[in-house]
Write an enzyme that holds these catalytic residues in place. Sequence first.
Site, short mmCIF file in Angstrom:
data_model
loop_
_atom_site.label_atom_id
_atom_site.label_comp_id
_atom_site.label_asym_id
_atom_site.label_seq_id
_atom_site.Cartn_x
_atom_site.Cartn_y
_atom_site.Cartn_z
N SER A 186 7.56 1.23 -1.95
CA SER A 186 7.06 2.46 -1.19
C SER A 186 5.75 2.83 -1.62
CB SER A 186 7.99 3.68 -1.44
OG SER A 186 7.53 4.59 -0.94
N HIS A 192 2.54 5.03 0.20
CA HIS A 192 1.88 5.98 1.41
C HIS A 192 0.79 5.45 1.91
CE1 HIS A 192 2.08 9.38 3.93
NE2 HIS A 192 0.72 9.59 3.79
N GLN A 204 11.97 5.83 2.51
CA GLN A 204 12.20 6.75 1.02
C GLN A 204 12.35 8.43 1.46
OE1 GLN A 204 8.66 7.40 -1.70
NE2 GLN A 204 9.81 5.93 -2.76
N GLU A 226 8.61 9.85 -10.88
CA GLU A 226 7.44 9.92 -10.73
C GLU A 226 6.98 11.40 -10.80
OE1 GLU A 226 6.44 5.89 -10.35
OE2 GLU A 226 8.43 6.87 -9.91
N TYR A 234 8.62 13.87 -9.01
CA TYR A 234 8.82 14.73 -7.93
C TYR A 234 10.11 15.63 -8.17
CZ TYR A 234 5.30 11.85 -5.55
OH TYR A 234 4.03 11.24 -5.21
N ARG A 272 15.90 5.67 -6.86
CA ARG A 272 14.60 5.42 -7.92
C ARG A 272 14.72 6.48 -9.00
NH1 ARG A 272 9.13 4.10 -6.15
NH2 ARG A 272 8.05 3.44 -8.32
N HIS A 325 2.98 11.34 -12.29
CA HIS A 325 1.82 11.20 -12.10
C HIS A 325 0.90 12.03 -12.84
CE1 HIS A 325 2.60 9.02 -8.39
NE2 HIS A 325 3.37 10.01 -7.75
N GLU A 326 1.18 12.84 -13.52
CA GLU A 326 0.40 13.74 -14.36
C GLU A 326 0.32 13.13 -15.87
OE1 GLU A 326 3.13 17.24 -16.08
OE2 GLU A 326 3.55 16.96 -13.99
N ARG A 345 3.05 -3.94 -11.56
CA ARG A 345 2.11 -4.86 -12.34
C ARG A 345 2.87 -6.32 -12.12
NH1 ARG A 345 -1.72 -6.56 -12.05
NH2 ARG A 345 -2.83 -6.66 -14.05
N ALA A 405 4.50 -3.67 -4.23
CA ALA A 405 3.85 -2.92 -2.97
C ALA A 405 2.53 -3.27 -2.79
CB ALA A 405 4.09 -1.32 -3.44
N CYS A 436 -3.07 -9.34 -5.47
CA CYS A 436 -3.36 -7.93 -5.80
C CYS A 436 -4.05 -8.02 -7.11
CB CYS A 436 -2.26 -7.19 -5.54
SG CYS A 436 -2.52 -5.45 -6.45
N GLN A 452 -8.73 0.62 -5.22
CA GLN A 452 -9.93 1.24 -4.48
C GLN A 452 -9.66 1.72 -3.13
OE1 GLN A 452 -13.72 -0.67 -5.48
NE2 GLN A 452 -13.02 -1.44 -7.42
N TRP A 457 -10.09 8.25 -14.36
CA TRP A 457 -9.64 8.98 -15.73
C TRP A 457 -9.39 8.05 -16.74
CZ3 TRP A 457 -4.86 8.22 -17.75
CH2 TRP A 457 -3.90 7.52 -16.92
#
Length: 686
Positions: free
Chosen positions: A25, A27, A101, A167, A169, A217, A256-257, A297, A319, A343, A348, A587
């Site tokens: 998945s 976006h 998803q 992730e 959510y 997932r 994500h955090e 990866r 993905a 990939c 970017q 970051w």
Amino acid sequence: MSYPHLLKPLDLGFTTLRNRVLMGSMHTSLEETKGGYSKMARFFAERAKGGVGVIVTGGVAPDHHGKVHAMAGKMSKMSEALPYREVTKAVHEEGGAICMQILHSGRYSYSPFGVQPSSTKSPITPWWAKAWPLPNFGVNATIDHFANCAVLAREAGFDGVEIMGSEGYLINEFLVEHTNHRKDKWGGPYNNRMEFPLQIIKETRKRVGKDFIIIFRLSMLDLIEKGSSYEEILQLAEAVAQPGMADIINTGIGWHEARIPTIATKVPRGAYTWVTAAVRQHLRSKGLNVPLVAVNRINTPELAEDVLAKGEADMISMARPLLADANFVAKAASGRSNEINTCIGCNQACLDHTFRMERATCLVNPYACYEEELIPKPTTKPKKVAVIGAGPAGCSASLTCAGRGHDVTLFDADAKIGGQFNIAATIPGKEEFHETLRYFNVMLKKEGVKVVLNKRITSVDELAEYDEVIIATGVVPRKLKMAGMDHPKVISYLDVLKHGVKVGDKVAVIGAGGIGFDVCEYLTHGKKTPSLDVDVFLKEWGIDKSFKARGGVQGVKPEVEPSPRTVYLLQRKTSKLGKGLGTTTGWIHRLGLRKKEVKMIGGCSYEKVDDQGLHIKVKSKDGKESSQVLDVDHVVICAGQEPLRELLEPLKKAGKVTHLIGGADVAAELDAKRAIRQGTELGLKI
């Protein structure tokens, strides 16, 4: 090389997937683009045509509260499901399978209408984004909404759904004490906390029946404090793997955090397959044979085959690799893996675009998500085209022109193609850039481009035989105006990265853009290479491979190899250093340099360089200035670039049709994304 495990069909009982490749998945923002369903249909159909076993779409919310942002996709009624039939029909016509998803964003919603298990604040959403604690009836309603969304997905023609439980959510938020502080039956002991995802799966299966794929997932490594323990992960995995529950378990890595990279190019290939392997081994020991998917990866068919052959997983999720090359599977199957446009994990043009709410694409493949706009057609008027400069812009222009039937000659003053990509590939953590160079070399030869190296074009007369000329000569470092620029201590970034000048133990780097950060990465790198060694990477980022630490990180101290040098990174602006770096990777670069104890100083004015070192004045946020002398052995100048276009005016005066692309056009920042896209778009027009 053949890939028997990767290309082996997967029998799910009621249906068979043609191979072990799952397009993960991702976006793309096509959903929010005008004519988006048509564009999405073409995008996914190209991947199905390219041989992908099963595609998973970007996340679609099951209700209004679950939307990632106000314009994000939602499927809670038939009118929202029907437009997707164009997408599923296109995939099925190419022999593929596609799952949707279902993603409830929880407290990650960029909305004032989000919901979550308890009253907590996400550290990565804006101040105005508010997620409200779900009351008990709201929890039950959300379970119903997930199941309803799956029913609608079936009506839309999807072969199944992926229930997003990782992730960070909503489902993931219910599972961990970090975000679940509830006192009712949905909180407290883990048995209670995991009931939310189990009820979602059970209710979904009840409504869609047995002949509909359900992928769950599962977050197997949260990478946050107070995340799931390994025992809790196994407990949930066992429950999800029971007959009548999920058909496939996909792996989720990191919230994500979490301040640990999971998919960026600094992450070694296959860095997290050991997580999936351990869960799979446990389930098999319990007699549970649900297929497990390895993620993150895995960007070559060789690595994917190895993971499957070793029994670490049953499927491979890719993905971004399928964004980079829609024909990844077909090329591997036909013995053309050397032609895969790999990939490089840069983020970017894909994730950075998504987080800025722009349409995603790919740095190395500008056609991605623009399949309806960028359409290569054979030329009706073949021309002789000279391309001056074999950097990313020149190579992409050459390939596109030659692929359409033009007679192309590519010149470069260097001994090899690649331009600035050759420099980038020397940076620890950017070794993947070699793959793009390999791809260009292979494809230039295949498309019949005549490559002339060690040849600097200096006069218009040398180009007399060509109908059109493309100038892609790149950039030269900008010279800084400062006293002492002729001092032996002063060197440029090219001296360091390209010419191999030996650098002292104390270094000042002037300029905190992308090149400045790269130079610091290069100078602080020791003998170990985390991006090429999984164990070194895990230690550097404080990840516990023994499964003893909660969330994989709690109580674990990172083990960072000390920098062999003292490094100062300086900029004129008083803003945060590296502010202009990638949205989703900046970051990582900043934190990586802090781990190496790089001293970052903003608000600098550069006075002079002499035997004492670099003399600077530093302006504080309150406007006060203080003078400092940095006792350094070398001062590396990374203060920007100037376009190299000395042939432009002579060619124009001679009446030659001339085009300018890449750094020779705009040199504000070294931007390979723009360069490759410019080259491609120009190649489609000539």
